[in-house]
Design an enzyme around this catalytic site. Structure first.
Site, PDB file in Angstrom:
ATOM      1  CG  HIS A 143      -1.694   1.275   1.379  1.00  0.00           C
ATOM      2  ND1 HIS A 143      -2.673   1.641   0.479  1.00  0.00           N
ATOM      3  CD2 HIS A 143      -1.631   2.266   2.307  1.00  0.00           C
ATOM      4  CE1 HIS A 143      -3.192   2.801   0.859  1.00  0.00           C
ATOM      5  NE2 HIS A 143      -2.576   3.194   1.953  1.00  0.00           N
ATOM      6  CG  ASP A 159       0.189   5.393   9.545  1.00  0.00           C
ATOM      7  OD1 ASP A 159       0.628   4.261   9.260  1.00  0.00           O
ATOM      8  OD2 ASP A 159       0.431   5.968  10.624  1.00  0.00           O
ATOM      9  CE  LYS A 164       0.053   5.997   1.320  1.00  0.00           C
ATOM     10  NZ  LYS A 164      -0.777   6.322   2.507  1.00  0.00           N
TER      11      LYS A 164
END
Length: 311
Positions: A143, A159, A164
């Site tokens: 991820h 997280d 991101k």
């Protein structure tokens, strides 16, 4: 992780080969290992250590050897080969070498695909091994976001909700390229290289909270995306922790393990007001300089007369 396979259809699409005979559709015939084989010793009668799962490549040496045999001996040698039922037998240099009539007969008899290529043996083997190594490489999914910044493949981890995707879209606006968002497929193509790509069904899409799904290729053009990229740096985004000592000089090297390959890594704290796009661009350039043998922190210590601190 499990095992993977690649169809002959994929190989013929990506490597210069054409079909002489196939017992069924090419996408129904699978190759499971990345090695290929030239069966010269097998044709000469040495049957030990023969791997029937490999693609069998017939080059100039093998074909000339067979042409020097009597028709009976040639049929017997080829019978032994096709009886093993490899995924395919491939004849190289098709402009110079034509498959023997017995080859097509035995291919039909034992249900083995028979292909040919105009490439030289070494060129064809190199192309096949390159594709097989990529398609059959061990892989995992992480991820995160994968971007190309100044030619460096950077995997951004952190997280959920830390920013991101927002960082990736800012980098795209600054002229860099998106490879994958949310799910990054990482393949170990060699003992020193990890290749990253996006699953085909979500390729070029990015999710921005508050906006939704965006097709980066459509919005910013095809120059803003890339199908795959070699991984050079892992950046881990984390919320700013005033009690934690973050990297200040860059002397210490950190690494992130992916499938047994150590990738240079750095942690970047996230706090209001930090321009993370510029920070990531600097991290990419700095990582590239380190690979070329230059370390700014070491040069500073030398200028200060503290080079003994580097040991």
């Amino acid at each position: 992780m499990g095992t993977f396979n690649v169809s002959l259809k994929t190989l013929t699409d990506r490597v210069s080969m054409e079909v002489v005979y196939t017992p069924r559709a090419l996408d129904e015939i699978s190759v499971e290992i990345a090695e290929v084989n030239r069966p010269g010793l097998f044709l000469a009668g040495y049957y030990d250590y023969f791997d029937k799962l490999r693609l069998q490549i017939m080059g100039l040496a093998e074909m000339n050897f067979l042409s020097g045999l009597t028709a009976e001996k040639r049929y017997e040698a080829l019978e032994q080969l096709f009886r093993q039922q490899p995924p395919a037998v491939i004849v190289c240099r098709s402009e110079e070498l034509a498959p023997f009539p017995e080859m097509q007969e035995l291919a039909q008899k034992h249900a083995v695909a028979l292909l040919r290529s105009n490439e030289t043996t070494c060129t064809l083997m190199g192309s096949l091994i390159s594709v097989l190594n990529l398609e059959l490489a061990p892989r995992i999914t992480r991820h995160g976001v994968l971007v190309e910044v100044y030619g460096e493949g950077i995997l951004i981890l952190g997280d959920s909700g830390i920013g991101k995707s927002e960082l990736a879209i800012e980098l795209v606006k600054r002229g860099h390229r998106l490879v994958a968002d949310d799910a990054v497929e990482l393949r170990k193509v060699s003992n020193r290289q990890i290749m990253g790509t996006a699953p085909e069904n979500i390729r070029h899409f990015i999710e921005l909270r508050g906006i939704g799904i965006v097709n980066v290729a459509r919005v910013y053009g095809v120059g803003a995306v890339k199908l795959s990229e070699s991984l050079d740096l892992v950046v881990q985004l984390e919320a700013w922790d005033p009690t934690k000592n973050y990297q200040r000089t860059g002397l210490e090297s950190e690494y992130y393990d992916i499938l047994g390959v150590s990738i240079p890594s750095t942690s970047i704290p996230v706090s209001p007001g930090r321009n993370l796009a510029v920070v990531l661009e600097t991290a990419a350039i700095n990582n590239r300089q380190k690979k070329m043998g230059y370390n700014a922190a070491k040069e500073l210590l030398i200028r200060l007369g503290l080079d003994d601190k580097m040991d």
